[in-house]
Design an enzyme around this catalytic site. Structure first.
Site, short mmCIF file in Angstrom:
data_model
loop_
_atom_site.label_atom_id
_atom_site.label_comp_id
_atom_site.label_asym_id
_atom_site.label_seq_id
_atom_site.Cartn_x
_atom_site.Cartn_y
_atom_site.Cartn_z
N GLU A 179 105.65 -14.40 64.54
CA GLU A 179 105.64 -14.92 63.17
C GLU A 179 104.36 -14.44 62.48
O GLU A 179 103.30 -15.08 62.61
CB GLU A 179 105.66 -16.45 63.20
CG GLU A 179 106.88 -17.03 63.86
CD GLU A 179 107.19 -18.42 63.33
OE1 GLU A 179 108.30 -18.62 62.84
OE2 GLU A 179 106.31 -19.30 63.38
N GLY A 219 106.39 -19.01 55.10
CA GLY A 219 106.43 -19.87 53.92
C GLY A 219 105.99 -19.17 52.65
O GLY A 219 105.74 -19.82 51.63
N SER A 269 109.82 -16.37 56.52
CA SER A 269 110.62 -16.20 55.30
C SER A 269 112.00 -15.60 55.55
O SER A 269 112.52 -14.84 54.73
CB SER A 269 109.84 -15.36 54.26
OG SER A 269 108.67 -16.06 53.86
N LYS A 315 109.35 -28.68 60.22
CA LYS A 315 107.97 -29.05 59.86
C LYS A 315 107.93 -30.54 59.50
O LYS A 315 108.60 -31.34 60.15
CB LYS A 315 107.48 -28.16 58.71
CG LYS A 315 107.75 -26.68 58.94
CD LYS A 315 107.08 -25.80 57.93
CE LYS A 315 107.61 -24.38 58.07
NZ LYS A 315 106.63 -23.38 57.72
N GLU A 365 100.84 -22.97 61.77
CA GLU A 365 100.25 -24.11 61.04
C GLU A 365 99.39 -24.96 61.96
O GLU A 365 98.38 -25.53 61.54
CB GLU A 365 101.37 -24.92 60.36
CG GLU A 365 101.93 -24.15 59.16
CD GLU A 365 103.39 -24.40 58.85
OE1 GLU A 365 103.97 -25.38 59.33
OE2 GLU A 365 103.96 -23.57 58.10
N HIS A 377 102.39 -22.97 66.88
CA HIS A 377 102.83 -22.56 65.54
C HIS A 377 101.61 -22.23 64.68
O HIS A 377 100.55 -22.85 64.83
CB HIS A 377 103.65 -23.67 64.89
CG HIS A 377 104.31 -23.22 63.62
ND1 HIS A 377 103.67 -23.26 62.41
CD2 HIS A 377 105.53 -22.69 63.39
CE1 HIS A 377 104.48 -22.77 61.48
NE2 HIS A 377 105.62 -22.43 62.05
N ASN A 393 112.79 -24.93 62.33
CA ASN A 393 111.54 -25.69 62.35
C ASN A 393 111.46 -26.46 61.03
O ASN A 393 111.15 -25.88 60.00
CB ASN A 393 110.35 -24.74 62.50
CG ASN A 393 109.03 -25.48 62.37
OD1 ASN A 393 108.99 -26.70 62.49
ND2 ASN A 393 107.95 -24.75 62.13
C1 PEP Z 1 108.10 -21.33 60.43
O1 PEP Z 1 107.67 -22.41 60.02
O2 PEP Z 1 108.11 -21.07 61.64
C2 PEP Z 1 108.60 -20.36 59.45
C3 PEP Z 1 108.94 -19.18 59.87
O3 PEP Z 1 108.65 -20.78 58.14
P1 PEP Z 1 109.41 -20.03 56.94
O4 PEP Z 1 110.76 -19.62 57.44
O5 PEP Z 1 109.47 -21.04 55.86
O6 PEP Z 1 108.57 -18.83 56.58
#
Ligand code: PEP
Length: 256
Positions: free
Chosen positions: A169, A175, A215, A13, A99, A97, A11
């Site tokens: 998630e 993040g 992460s 973003k 976000e 997601h 992803n």
């Molecule tokens: C994501 O945006 O779905 C995500 C898991 O981000 P990150 O790996 O940066 O935590």
């Protein structure tokens, strides 16, 4: 999902211009050919899709959008339809997601109609769910996952559930550099599978892939890959770096 390839979904973003995404995809191509044991999915921003599809078409790398609007078309400035994603070479779309949920205030009710829209257009769906830190601390993780799955998947009983992948998630891990422990992730994945079995009693909950996201890096991928019930990763930050992304894929292939 032991007989299926782990999914390594990126992803991106709101990072990478179309040119940067194109170059990444070109460099990934030969590396992906050497890793036939994993499924690569790149989810660039909508502006990058058309350009990148030229690179990945007829390859093992699949393409996904990061969101869609549930209407077929219309006066929805700034939005992208399922048909547009398909026309840009997408086989996948990320829906819900964190976000989108927390920055753009999408509710489960906003998310729900996007899923049949995507499936009807021929897209596979990665539905993201996960609890906030305070919800975990209050012991509400399973309750939150149940509500997100029940409301997000309302009315989906007759749809092809095998074209749905869930990404667990935890919001506190996205993040932040704080990754769920294999025990935390394994427990949540088992809860998700149990809830899917309750919601869709006629289907084999085992047929639904469940990814972990939050992460993920090459330094923590091995322990998570070995955890029963984790069928791959949805990766944000670490997927922007080609070497790191490929390293996670290599680890996932070994552990599969
Ligand atoms: C994501 O945006 O779905 C995500 C898991 O981000 P990150 O790996 O940066 O935590």
């Amino acid at each position: 999902m032991s007989d299926r390839k782990p999914i390594i979904a990126a992803n991106w973003k709101m990072f990478k211009t179309p040119t940067e995404g194109y170059q990444f995809a070109r460099q990934l191509l030969p590396k992906a050919m050497n890793l036939p044991g994993v499924k690569f999915i790149l989810c660039p921003s909508a502006t990058g899709l058309y350009h990148i599809q030229e690179v990945v078409k007829d390859s093992a790398i699949e393409l996904g959008g990061q969101n869609l609007h549930p209407a077929e078309e219309g006066a929805f400035t700034g939005e992208t339809s399922a048909r547009m994603l398909v026309a840009c070479g997408c086989q996948w779309v990320i829906i819900g997601h964190s976000e989108r949920r927390h920055i753009f205030h999408e509710s489960d009710k906003d998310i729900q109609p996007k899923i049949p829209t995507a499936l009807n257009a021929g897209l596979n769906v990665i539905l993201c769910i996960g609890e906030r830190l305070e919800e975990r601390q209050e012991g509400k993780t399973e309750e939150v996952l149940r509500q997100q799955l029940r409301d997000g998947l309302a009315g989906m009983e007759t749809y092809p559930i095998d074209r749905l992948v869930i990404a667990y998630e935890p919001v506190w891990a996205i993040g932040t550099g704080v990754v769920a422990t294999p025990e935390q992730a394994g427990e949540a994945h088992a809860q998700v599978r149990g809830i899917l079995g309750e919601l869709f009693p006629g289907i084999e909950a085992e047929t639904v892939g469940i990814l972990y996201g939050g992460s993920v890096k090459s330094s923590n991928a091995e322990a998570l890959s070995k955890t029963p019930g984790i069928d791959g990763f949805l990766i944000g930050g670490a997927s922007l770096d080609l070497d790191e992304y490929v390293k996670i894929a290599e680890i996932s292939q070994i552990e599969a």
